[in-house]
Design an enzyme around this catalytic site. Sequence first.
Site, PDB file in Angstrom:
ATOM      1  CB  THR A  53      -0.945  -0.011   1.356  1.00 30.80           C
ATOM      2  OG1 THR A  53      -1.931  -1.102   1.010  1.00 30.80           O
ATOM      3  CG2 THR A  53      -1.585   1.333   1.309  1.00 30.80           C
ATOM      4  CD  GLN A  94      -5.139  -2.357  -0.390  1.00 28.84           C
ATOM      5  OE1 GLN A  94      -4.557  -2.876  -1.360  1.00 28.84           O
ATOM      6  NE2 GLN A  94      -5.725  -2.809   0.306  1.00 28.84           N
ATOM      7  CG  ASP A 114      -6.144   2.619   0.830  1.00 24.08           C
ATOM      8  OD1 ASP A 114      -7.110   2.763   1.262  1.00 24.08           O
ATOM      9  OD2 ASP A 114      -5.361   1.507   1.063  1.00 24.08           O
ATOM     10  CG  ASP A 129     -11.192   2.482   4.071  1.00 21.19           C
ATOM     11  OD1 ASP A 129     -12.103   2.960   4.556  1.00 21.19           O
ATOM     12  OD2 ASP A 129     -10.807   1.384   4.124  1.00 21.19           O
ATOM     13  NE  ARG A 164     -16.031   0.027  -4.631  1.00 23.78           N
ATOM     14  CZ  ARG A 164     -16.037  -1.094  -3.793  1.00 23.78           C
ATOM     15  NH1 ARG A 164     -16.262  -1.009  -2.564  1.00 23.78           N
ATOM     16  NH2 ARG A 164     -15.412  -2.106  -4.272  1.00 23.78           N
ATOM     17  NE  ARG A 191     -13.742   0.905   6.026  1.00 20.81           N
ATOM     18  CZ  ARG A 191     -13.785  -0.224   5.163  1.00 20.81           C
ATOM     19  NH1 ARG A 191     -14.848  -1.015   5.646  1.00 20.81           N
ATOM     20  NH2 ARG A 191     -12.788  -0.475   4.095  1.00 20.81           N
ATOM     21  CD1 TRP A 216      -7.439  -0.577   9.273  1.00 17.22           C
ATOM     22  CD2 TRP A 216      -6.059   1.423   9.154  1.00 17.22           C
ATOM     23  NE1 TRP A 216      -6.080  -1.243   8.834  1.00 17.22           N
ATOM     24  CE2 TRP A 216      -5.171  -0.009   8.589  1.00 17.22           C
ATOM     25  CE3 TRP A 216      -5.336   2.510   8.913  1.00 17.22           C
ATOM     26  CZ2 TRP A 216      -4.044  -0.061   8.108  1.00 17.22           C
ATOM     27  CZ3 TRP A 216      -4.044   2.481   8.362  1.00 17.22           C
ATOM     28  CH2 TRP A 216      -3.398   1.365   7.960  1.00 17.22           C
ATOM     29  CB  THR A 225      -3.064  -6.959  11.159  1.00 15.49           C
ATOM     30  OG1 THR A 225      -4.341  -7.063  10.654  1.00 15.49           O
ATOM     31  CG2 THR A 225      -2.500  -8.113  11.548  1.00 15.49           C
TER      32      THR A 225
END
Length: 372
Positions: free
Chosen positions: A113, A157, A182, A203, A223, A271, A273, A276
């Site tokens: 990304t 992304q 992104d 996002d 989209r 939203r 994030w 991870t």
Amino acid sequence: MNRYLPGGLTLAAALLSPAAVAAQAPVEYAVGASCGQGAAPCFTSVSRALEAAARDTSDRWITIRIAPGDYFEKPTVTRSRVRLIGGGAARTRIRFGAVAQTAKAYHRAGWGTPGSATLTIDATDVTVTGLTVENTFDYLANDRLADGDPAKIGNPQAAALLLDIHSDRVLLDQTRLLGYQDTVFANGGRAIVRSSLISGNVDFIFGNGQLLIENSEIRSRRRAAPYAAGEFQSFVAAPSTPLSQPYGIVFYRSRLTREEGVPDGAVALARPWHPTTKFADGRYADPAAVGQVAFIDCFMDRHIHPEHWTTMNGTARDGTVTDVFRPQDSRFSEVRSHGPGAAARDIGMPRGQEIDIVSVRRAFMAGWRSAE
């Protein structure tokens, strides 16, 4: 207080040796069509000019003036005190088409990304003015393919701008930052986007950095994938702000608009994030990444979903993608929204999280250094 003499030198600088004065004086580079028309060092690409700037170890400002034209390249700013000045966002355009699926080699840790970014800023005291920065990856063509199609890219992304980990005190003024998923990755310190356009869909303004966006247009793009009425098609922001950081992504006096084809009520403001992250006991969603986002005095068109905010999945400790993070548990707020998409359905957002723009500006401008 500094006292300035003719030519812009300070009194202190005038007392230095000629060599020391020359090392402090601002310098200009030229890029593109203006090459050979002046005394400034001239380069055929933005990347080459930045490479030359990086070899200058002085503390002076370097201004890189970029002539109108299309520059198909992937430049990185690593030297502090640099200004990139284009001939106007409609005329000077930096473009590249990298996508996360195949851009891992561009990033130091093999992360696709940030590796996809057209322009990377990884330095302090950087100004970008009068430019378009665009990621030209054909997101819509890929989005149109059915899931399971072997030709479909699974990680689409494609960032236009990466504010990397060493960036701080970055100003983008009168710029256009164009992409789809992104578009702008705030992954460093403080940055201000002013009088500009940011476009994207999924996002498209995200990260753990501190980003103040003011007097700008935030344009949601369509989209190609099928859309069911009432669902969330896209998301403006996805902050992953650390709890230790008071501010994340702040929109002030900006206009949330849409391009043709974006349905009514299809876009969430944000939203949460929780990226991870590797910990001693495994890899899972970072519990301390409690995103902060605020919309202050912003216009919202009808494409904004009535609930305004939505949830986001994360990786659980057992490795499954099941954790659902709620906006109610994040640091999301809006103040004095207006326009046909401003009315919000109450989903139990916590109260008392409003912030004022004076405090935000004070935090963002601390220690700011000017090229003027």
